[in-house]
Design a protein around this motif. Structure first.
Motif, mmCIF file in Angstrom:
data_model
loop_
_atom_site.group_PDB
_atom_site.id
_atom_site.type_symbol
_atom_site.label_atom_id
_atom_site.label_comp_id
_atom_site.label_asym_id
_atom_site.label_seq_id
_atom_site.Cartn_x
_atom_site.Cartn_y
_atom_site.Cartn_z
ATOM 1 N N ARG A 1 0.838 -1.193 0.000
ATOM 2 C CA ARG A 1 0.000 0.000 0.000
ATOM 3 C C ARG A 1 0.870 1.239 0.000
ATOM 4 O O ARG A 1 1.994 1.230 0.504
ATOM 5 C CB ARG A 1 -0.915 0.028 1.229
ATOM 6 C CG ARG A 1 -2.034 -0.992 1.201
ATOM 7 C CD ARG A 1 -2.728 -1.043 2.536
ATOM 8 N NE ARG A 1 -3.985 -1.774 2.496
ATOM 9 C CZ ARG A 1 -4.606 -2.246 3.555
ATOM 10 N NH1 ARG A 1 -4.098 -2.044 4.758
ATOM 11 N NH2 ARG A 1 -5.739 -2.906 3.443
ATOM 12 N N CYS A 2 0.321 2.316 -0.530
ATOM 13 C CA CYS A 2 1.051 3.585 -0.578
ATOM 14 C C CYS A 2 0.883 4.315 0.759
ATOM 15 O O CYS A 2 -0.240 4.540 1.216
ATOM 16 C CB CYS A 2 0.532 4.463 -1.711
ATOM 17 S SG CYS A 2 1.434 6.028 -1.886
ATOM 18 N N GLY A 3 1.991 4.691 1.368
ATOM 19 C CA GLY A 3 1.961 5.416 2.631
ATOM 20 C C GLY A 3 1.757 6.906 2.475
ATOM 21 O O GLY A 3 1.750 7.645 3.465
ATOM 22 N N ASP A 4 1.615 7.374 1.237
ATOM 23 C CA ASP A 4 1.342 8.786 0.942
ATOM 24 C C ASP A 4 -0.106 8.954 0.498
ATOM 25 O O ASP A 4 -0.767 7.996 0.100
ATOM 26 C CB ASP A 4 2.230 9.301 -0.195
ATOM 27 C CG ASP A 4 3.698 9.350 0.163
ATOM 28 O OD1 ASP A 4 4.032 9.125 1.341
ATOM 29 O OD2 ASP A 4 4.513 9.606 -0.745
ATOM 30 N N ALA A 5 -0.569 10.190 0.537
ATOM 31 C CA ALA A 5 -1.869 10.542 -0.048
ATOM 32 C C ALA A 5 -1.775 11.959 -0.592
ATOM 33 O O ALA A 5 -1.119 12.820 0.002
ATOM 34 C CB ALA A 5 -2.981 10.449 0.991
ATOM 35 N N LEU B 1 -9.142 26.912 -4.299
ATOM 36 C CA LEU B 1 -8.542 25.614 -4.579
ATOM 37 C C LEU B 1 -7.824 25.153 -3.312
ATOM 38 O O LEU B 1 -6.985 25.873 -2.771
ATOM 39 C CB LEU B 1 -7.541 25.715 -5.735
ATOM 40 C CG LEU B 1 -6.764 24.431 -6.031
ATOM 41 C CD1 LEU B 1 -7.683 23.361 -6.618
ATOM 42 C CD2 LEU B 1 -5.591 24.704 -6.979
ATOM 43 N N ILE B 2 -8.147 23.942 -2.848
ATOM 44 C CA ILE B 2 -7.536 23.377 -1.649
ATOM 45 C C ILE B 2 -6.769 22.118 -2.044
ATOM 46 O O ILE B 2 -7.299 21.268 -2.767
ATOM 47 C CB ILE B 2 -8.588 23.004 -0.585
ATOM 48 C CG1 ILE B 2 -9.654 24.100 -0.446
ATOM 49 C CG2 ILE B 2 -7.909 22.694 0.740
ATOM 50 C CD1 ILE B 2 -9.142 25.419 0.062
ATOM 51 N N CYS B 3 -5.532 21.989 -1.567
ATOM 52 C CA CYS B 3 -4.728 20.803 -1.857
ATOM 53 C C CYS B 3 -4.138 20.263 -0.561
ATOM 54 O O CYS B 3 -3.650 21.036 0.270
ATOM 55 C CB CYS B 3 -3.591 21.125 -2.828
ATOM 56 S SG CYS B 3 -4.131 21.681 -4.453
ATOM 57 N N ALA B 4 -4.183 18.946 -0.406
ATOM 58 C CA ALA B 4 -3.626 18.299 0.788
ATOM 59 C C ALA B 4 -2.735 17.139 0.362
ATOM 60 O O ALA B 4 -3.125 16.315 -0.470
ATOM 61 C CB ALA B 4 -4.754 17.783 1.688
ATOM 62 N N LEU B 5 -1.536 17.101 0.923
ATOM 63 C CA LEU B 5 -0.598 16.003 0.675
ATOM 64 C C LEU B 5 -0.071 15.532 2.021
ATOM 65 O O LEU B 5 0.390 16.347 2.829
ATOM 66 C CB LEU B 5 0.548 16.459 -0.230
ATOM 67 C CG LEU B 5 1.555 15.383 -0.653
ATOM 68 C CD1 LEU B 5 2.053 15.657 -2.072
ATOM 69 C CD2 LEU B 5 2.735 15.309 0.304
ATOM 70 N N ALA B 6 -0.155 14.232 2.278
ATOM 71 C CA ALA B 6 0.286 13.685 3.562
ATOM 72 C C ALA B 6 1.176 12.473 3.339
ATOM 73 O O ALA B 6 1.025 11.735 2.359
ATOM 74 C CB ALA B 6 -0.912 13.308 4.435
ATOM 75 N N ASP B 7 2.101 12.273 4.272
ATOM 76 C CA ASP B 7 3.051 11.161 4.222
ATOM 77 C C ASP B 7 3.013 10.464 5.579
ATOM 78 O O ASP B 7 3.461 11.024 6.583
ATOM 79 C CB ASP B 7 4.455 11.691 3.923
ATOM 80 C CG ASP B 7 5.492 10.582 3.781
ATOM 81 O OD1 ASP B 7 5.149 9.414 4.019
ATOM 82 O OD2 ASP B 7 6.651 10.889 3.436
ATOM 83 N N GLY B 8 2.438 9.256 5.618
ATOM 84 C CA GLY B 8 2.356 8.515 6.867
ATOM 85 C C GLY B 8 3.734 8.168 7.402
ATOM 86 O O GLY B 8 4.642 7.824 6.639
#
Length: 345
Positions: free
Chosen positions: A23-27, A39-46
């Motif tokens: 599985r990808c640990g990013d989103a 415009l809203i942008c969200a990037l996360a890294d578990g």
């Protein structure tokens, strides 16, 4: 997926799991509030040292974006708006129980009113925000990292001599047990510039600066950048995620949002390959094309190598010959091209 609106900017949003990962640990996710013009942008890294990095990243983005979507009345300032959205994600991760308890994530969250030259953001952990302006790529966020004690799944790690392992690690994350202190900020985002949100699997690439500036200058946002996200992940052996907002000076009004495109390789006759990409990535692409029975695509790549005098090692050529023999459709003309390459290697 491509969606067209009546404004003038492009958004690219893509995540790919690292080599060998289930599985990808990013989103990486976007929210276009057309009525409000935001415009809203969200990037996360578990955080992989703790449980369920894949869930931590996805949930952080989902909760933050949902909070913003449900609070579009803007009774607060943009700074408070973002801070409360991240706090909501933080509290949601803390509440998680069971096998995913103690999961954490780094996050970059940005909000841009498209009639403005300013963008608002929160950045926590080792995800990063960059601004590309006048051909200069500048990091705008600050990394929350330091030398820390190394843990795995929440347990302290020791070396063979029994000494506690230490290394460079994240010091602040959404979902952490200690109180989370952070502030939203803003930056100037003029027309003609581009904003990057990146996980460490993308910005950790050794040639990150050159590759992405070259991509923005020479390529349309879309399939080519999804290829670069994959190349970064292969190089860093990690999940890789990128969101890019590119403001354009087009006379016509147009928005294009590229989100979660399928991973594809563009035939070189359609688009020039970016010179920073390693030759071994091309060899892998040829091998995959042959084994998948896509011989026309493989021929295009081989012709590109010959035209540009790019000659792989003989061992690589032999591997490609073996792939042709193993394929369901042996191709005599391809074997002949490979023999020529082997002679010049």
């Amino acid at each position: 997926m491509e969606r067209i609106y009546n404004q003038s900017f492009e958004v690219f949003c893509h995540s790919l799991k690292g080599p060998g990962k289930r599985r990808c640990g990013d989103a990486a996710k976007t929210l276009w509030l057309k009525k409000q013009g935001w415009l809203i942008c969200a990037l996360a890294d578990g955080v992989s040292a703790y449980p369920c990095d894949w869930k931590a990243s996805s949930l952080s983005c989902d909760v933050a974006l949902e909070f913003i979507k449900m609070n579009t009345d803007m009774k607060n300032t943009p700074f408070e708006w973002l801070e409360r959205a991240v706090e909501a994600a933080h509290q949601r991760l803390i509440l998680e129980k069971g096998s995913c308890e103690n999961m954490m994530a780094a996050i970059s969250l940005v909000a841009w009113p498209i009639d403005s030259d300013h963008i608002f953001y929160v950045n926590i952990g080792d995800t990063r925000i960059y601004l590309l302006q006048d051909e200069a790529l500048k990091q705008c966020s600050r990394d929350d990292v330091d030398f820390v004690r190394i843990t795995q799944q929440g347990k302290q790690q020791f070396d063979k001599k029994g000494i506690i392992k230490t290394g460079r690690g994240v010091t602040k994350s959404v979902g952490q047990t200690p109180p989370l202190h952070f502030k939203a900020d803003q930056l100037h985002f003029p027309a003609g510039s581009s904003l990057f949100l990146c996980s460490d699997g993308a910005h950790g690439h050794g040639s990150f600066d050159g590759i992405w500036q070259e991509a923005i200058r020479e390529c349309k946002l879309g399939d080519r950048l999804s290829y670069l996200v994959d190349d970064a992940g292969q190089s860093t052996d990690d999940d890789s995620s990128v969101i890019i907002i590119r403001r354009r000076d087009w006379p016509e009004n147009k928005i294009t949002i590229y989100e979660n495109l399928p991973q594809t390789l563009i035939p070189p006759e359609k688009e020039k390959l970016i010179p920073y990409l390693a030759l071994h990535r091309m060899i892998l692409a040829i091998q995959e094309s042959i084994l998948a029975g896509k011989h026309t695509l493989a021929h295009n790549y081989l012709d590109y190598l010959e035209q540009n005098k790019l000659y792989p090692d003989k061992a690589d050529v032999i591997r490609l010959m073996d792939a042709v023999v193993q394929s369901n459709k042996p191709d005599a003309s391809m074997i002949n091209k490979l023999r020529i390459l082997a002679y010049k290697a």
